[in-house]
Design a protein around this motif. Structure first.
Motif, PDB file in Angstrom:
ATOM      1  N   THR A  50       3.597  -6.035  14.388  1.00  0.00           N
ATOM      2  CA  THR A  50       2.994  -4.706  14.520  1.00  0.00           C
ATOM      3  C   THR A  50       3.745  -3.680  13.685  1.00  0.00           C
ATOM      4  N   GLY A  51       5.059  -3.732  13.717  1.00  0.00           N
ATOM      5  CA  GLY A  51       5.859  -2.802  12.921  1.00  0.00           C
ATOM      6  C   GLY A  51       5.626  -2.975  11.434  1.00  0.00           C
ATOM      7  N   TRP A  52       5.548  -4.206  10.982  1.00  0.00           N
ATOM      8  CA  TRP A  52       5.296  -4.446   9.564  1.00  0.00           C
ATOM      9  C   TRP A  52       3.889  -4.003   9.176  1.00  0.00           C
ATOM     10  N   ARG A  53       2.928  -4.234  10.079  1.00  0.00           N
ATOM     11  CA  ARG A  53       1.555  -3.793   9.797  1.00  0.00           C
ATOM     12  C   ARG A  53       1.511  -2.270   9.687  1.00  0.00           C
ATOM     13  N   LEU A  57       2.329  -3.620   5.693  1.00  0.00           N
ATOM     14  CA  LEU A  57       2.497  -5.016   5.317  1.00  0.00           C
ATOM     15  C   LEU A  57       1.876  -5.897   6.401  1.00  0.00           C
ATOM     16  N   ALA A  58       0.642  -6.319   6.168  1.00  0.00           N
ATOM     17  CA  ALA A  58      -0.103  -7.066   7.185  1.00  0.00           C
ATOM     18  C   ALA A  58       0.228  -8.548   7.145  1.00  0.00           C
ATOM     19  N   VAL A  59       0.934  -8.996   8.158  1.00  0.00           N
ATOM     20  CA  VAL A  59       1.211 -10.412   8.354  1.00  0.00           C
ATOM     21  C   VAL A  59       0.799 -10.736   9.789  1.00  0.00           C
ATOM     22  N   PRO A  60      -0.200 -11.605   9.956  1.00  0.00           N
ATOM     23  CA  PRO A  60      -0.677 -11.910  11.295  1.00  0.00           C
ATOM     24  C   PRO A  60       0.395 -12.552  12.177  1.00  0.00           C
ATOM     25  N   PHE A  61       0.350 -12.203  13.443  1.00  0.00           N
ATOM     26  CA  PHE A  61       1.252 -12.792  14.430  1.00  0.00           C
ATOM     27  C   PHE A  61       1.187 -14.310  14.361  1.00  0.00           C
ATOM     28  N   ALA A  62      -0.007 -14.860  14.227  1.00  0.00           N
ATOM     29  CA  ALA A  62      -0.174 -16.322  14.205  1.00  0.00           C
ATOM     30  C   ALA A  62       0.607 -16.962  13.066  1.00  0.00           C
ATOM     31  N   ASP A  63       0.666 -16.295  11.921  1.00  0.00           N
ATOM     32  CA  ASP A  63       1.429 -16.823  10.785  1.00  0.00           C
ATOM     33  C   ASP A  63       2.922 -16.861  11.104  1.00  0.00           C
ATOM     34  N   ALA A  78       6.620 -11.829   1.600  1.00  0.00           N
ATOM     35  CA  ALA A  78       6.516 -11.656   0.149  1.00  0.00           C
ATOM     36  C   ALA A  78       5.095 -11.954  -0.328  1.00  0.00           C
ATOM     37  N   GLU A  79       4.459 -12.983   0.237  1.00  0.00           N
ATOM     38  CA  GLU A  79       3.077 -13.305  -0.110  1.00  0.00           C
ATOM     39  C   GLU A  79       2.139 -12.157   0.260  1.00  0.00           C
ATOM     40  N   ALA A  80       2.345 -11.604   1.437  1.00  0.00           N
ATOM     41  CA  ALA A  80       1.501 -10.491   1.882  1.00  0.00           C
ATOM     42  C   ALA A  80       1.684  -9.280   0.968  1.00  0.00           C
ATOM     43  N   TRP A  81       2.915  -9.019   0.562  1.00  0.00           N
ATOM     44  CA  TRP A  81       3.213  -7.900  -0.339  1.00  0.00           C
ATOM     45  C   TRP A  81       2.505  -8.114  -1.668  1.00  0.00           C
ATOM     46  N   ALA A  82       2.606  -9.311  -2.215  1.00  0.00           N
ATOM     47  CA  ALA A  82       1.962  -9.613  -3.493  1.00  0.00           C
ATOM     48  C   ALA A  82       0.444  -9.511  -3.368  1.00  0.00           C
ATOM     49  N   ALA A  83      -0.115  -9.995  -2.274  1.00  0.00           N
ATOM     50  CA  ALA A  83      -1.568  -9.967  -2.076  1.00  0.00           C
ATOM     51  C   ALA A  83      -2.089  -8.538  -1.998  1.00  0.00           C
ATOM     52  N   GLN A  84      -1.370  -7.670  -1.319  1.00  0.00           N
ATOM     53  CA  GLN A  84      -1.840  -6.292  -1.187  1.00  0.00           C
ATOM     54  C   GLN A  84      -1.693  -5.524  -2.481  1.00  0.00           C
ATOM     55  N   ARG A  85      -0.818  -5.977  -3.355  1.00  0.00           N
ATOM     56  CA  ARG A  85      -0.625  -5.276  -4.642  1.00  0.00           C
ATOM     57  C   ARG A  85      -1.621  -5.747  -5.692  1.00  0.00           C
TER      58      ARG A  85
END
Length: 94
Positions: A50-53, A57-63, A78-85
């Motif tokens: 939740t804090g990262w979201r 930076l959206a990373v699902p809890f399930a991941d 890092a993957e989420a950061w790259a994907a959002q950029r």
């Protein structure tokens, strides 16, 4: 050092954050250690997600729950950061 909005935390920052939650020295947590086995609960993982979201930076809890280690989390963040950029940040063509 200030992390840009939505940027993943540096590895040492991630380790310090988790160590603070667990109440241990950061050096006591190997990168590949299962954080659940070390005492990190699902509520704490959910709070981290939740804090990262909220920081962009959206990373699902399930991941995070699927592979609860600092190494896996750093890679996923890092993957989420790259994907959002966008594709240029991942080295792909636009």
């Amino acid at each position: 050092m200030t992390t840009p909005l939505g940027a993943p935390p540096a590895a040492d920052e991630l380790r310090r954050t988790v160590a603070g939650i667990l109440g241990v020295d950061p050096e006591q947590i190997p990168g590949d250690a299962n954080l659940v086995y070390l005492g990190l609960g699902s509520l704490e993982v959910m709070r981290l997600a939740t804090g990262w979201r909220r920081a962009g930076l959206a990373v699902p809890f399930a991941d995070l729950a699927a592979d609860p280690s600092l190494d896996a989390w750093a890679a996923r963040l890092a993957e989420a950061w790259a994907a959002q950029r966008g594709p240029d940040a991942r080295g792909g063509a636009g």
